[in-house]
Design a protein around this motif. Structure first.
Motif, mmCIF file in Angstrom:
data_model
loop_
_atom_site.group_PDB
_atom_site.id
_atom_site.type_symbol
_atom_site.label_atom_id
_atom_site.label_comp_id
_atom_site.label_asym_id
_atom_site.label_seq_id
_atom_site.Cartn_x
_atom_site.Cartn_y
_atom_site.Cartn_z
ATOM 1 N N HIS A 50 0.943 3.973 -2.959
ATOM 2 C CA HIS A 50 0.694 5.392 -2.674
ATOM 3 C C HIS A 50 1.792 6.258 -3.294
ATOM 4 O O HIS A 50 1.519 7.321 -3.881
ATOM 5 N N THR B 67 1.295 9.049 -6.112
ATOM 6 C CA THR B 67 1.673 10.428 -5.787
ATOM 7 C C THR B 67 2.675 10.986 -6.799
ATOM 8 O O THR B 67 2.559 12.137 -7.253
ATOM 9 N N GLU C 220 0.827 -1.208 0.000
ATOM 10 C CA GLU C 220 0.000 0.000 0.000
ATOM 11 C C GLU C 220 0.863 1.260 0.000
ATOM 12 O O GLU C 220 0.544 2.249 -0.686
#
Length: 355
Positions: free
Chosen positions: A38, A42, A34
């Protein structure tokens, strides 16, 4: 340009851990996955396609074999291709379009080069020469269409197929017209070239028409026709010469529909008062015709979508091979009505003082 090392630094992990997450080659804990995802989102990281293929043994490409042959109605095949492309993108795949008439050689080239993860094959003919190569291929393949005149035969060959149930579509046309009192029906079918190469959908529709005609006591006359006005005019002239009492036409040839409607207007034959017309065609063709057509819809978008979704499941190891036929839907519109009590065109009756 964002690199894999940038993602690793942002996520606080090693570059090899990011690589394992991307390739799926090693089990990584959920929290770490995760965190890496992310960072990817991003930073806007996009793995290099070639590197991704080497890491995963997948290319992220589906090959769509759509040979542009004589008699092929391009708008329908294009709609299927667009549905394939759109659905493939929603699952993270790009589409490689092959339009040449290379037959088995094209299958061998795609399979041997490993350029695509799977193949979708269109314009399938009876005893299609591409089938042995497809059955022997390591990569999954799916046919839009059946290579035989029945779904049962395709199942026993171990093929994976998606198509409209064209046999049931043909039968539905006859049932609709029989219910309106028509006992003499002519079929304007696909061009001779389509029938000569044994294209499955044309043969199956004709089989369904003939079977239902026998069941309902309907006399049936079949004539292949090209989509030009001259060809349609010649075919319709022959029909009325051979079967003067013909009161309905079934058309499975999208290109012939508007020439037919124009010809009937020119001959003073009102639709549907003098002659009913039922088509097997996409809804947008039926709805926007000069006379809104009663039609069995050819669900091009659904066929393309189902083909991709079945292949994606196959690639994930979830779905066995088999045949999925879409049930036909006939929508009654302005082009079909009760059989006339006589076969004299409306304009001729008006000329005699009738109404």
């Amino acid at each position: 340009m964002v690199t894999l090392a940038d993602v690793a630094r942002h996520a606080g992990v090693s570059a090899s851990t990011v690589s394992y997450v991307l390739s799926g080659k090693r089990s990584i804990s959920a929290p770490t996955r995760e965190r890496i995802q992310h960072s990817i989102d991003t930073l806007g990281y996009r793995p290099h396609a070639g590197a991704r293929a080497l890491a995963s043994s997948r290319t992220g490409i589906l090959a769509l074999m759509m040979p542009l042959r004589t008699g092929l109605h391009v708008p329908v095949t294009t709609e299927i291709a667009m549905a394939v492309t759109t659905t493939a993108r929603s699952h993270g795949y790009d589409v490689l379009l092959l339009t040449g008439e290379e037959g088995p050689e094209a299958v061998r080239r795609v399979e041997g080069s490993a350029i695509a993860d799977a193949m979708i094959v269109m314009d399938v003919g009876r005893d299609d020469p591409r089938l042995p190569c497809l059955l022997a291929a390591e990569r999954p393949a799916l046919l839009i269409g059946l290579p035989t005149e029945s779904a049962e035969a395709a199942d026993t060959a171990g093929l994976d197929c998606v198509d409209l149930d064209f046999e049931a579509a043909g039968a539905r046309c006859v049932e609709h017209l029989s219910g309106l009192g028509h006992t003499r029906v002519a079929v304007l079918g696909e061009p001779s070239a389509v029938h000569e190469r044994g294209t499955g959908f044309a043969a199956r529709t004709l089989a369904g028409l003939r079977a239902a005609a026998g069941t309902h006591g309907v006399g049936l006359l079949h004539r292949p026709v090209d989509g030009t006005y001259a060809a349609v005019a010649a075919a319709v002239t022959r029909v009325f010469e051979e079967r003067p009492g013909t009161t309905a036409l079934v058309v499975q040839n999208e290109a012939a529909l508007e020439p037919l409607l124009a010809l009937l207007r020119h001959q003073g034959r009102a639709v549907p008062e003098d002659i009913s017309v039922v088509a097997v065609c996409p809804d947008q063709v039926a709805v926007h015709a000069s006379v809104p057509l009663t039609a069995v819809s050819v669900p091009a978008q659904e066929m393309g979508r189902l083909a991709v979704e079945r292949l994606v499941r196959r690639l994930a190891g979830e779905t066995p091979r088999g045949t999925e036929l879409i049930p036909p839907l006939l929508t009654a519109r302005a082009s079909s009505g009760p059989a006339p009590s006589d076969s004299v065109p409306t304009e001729e009756r008006r000329g005699r003082g009738g109404r």
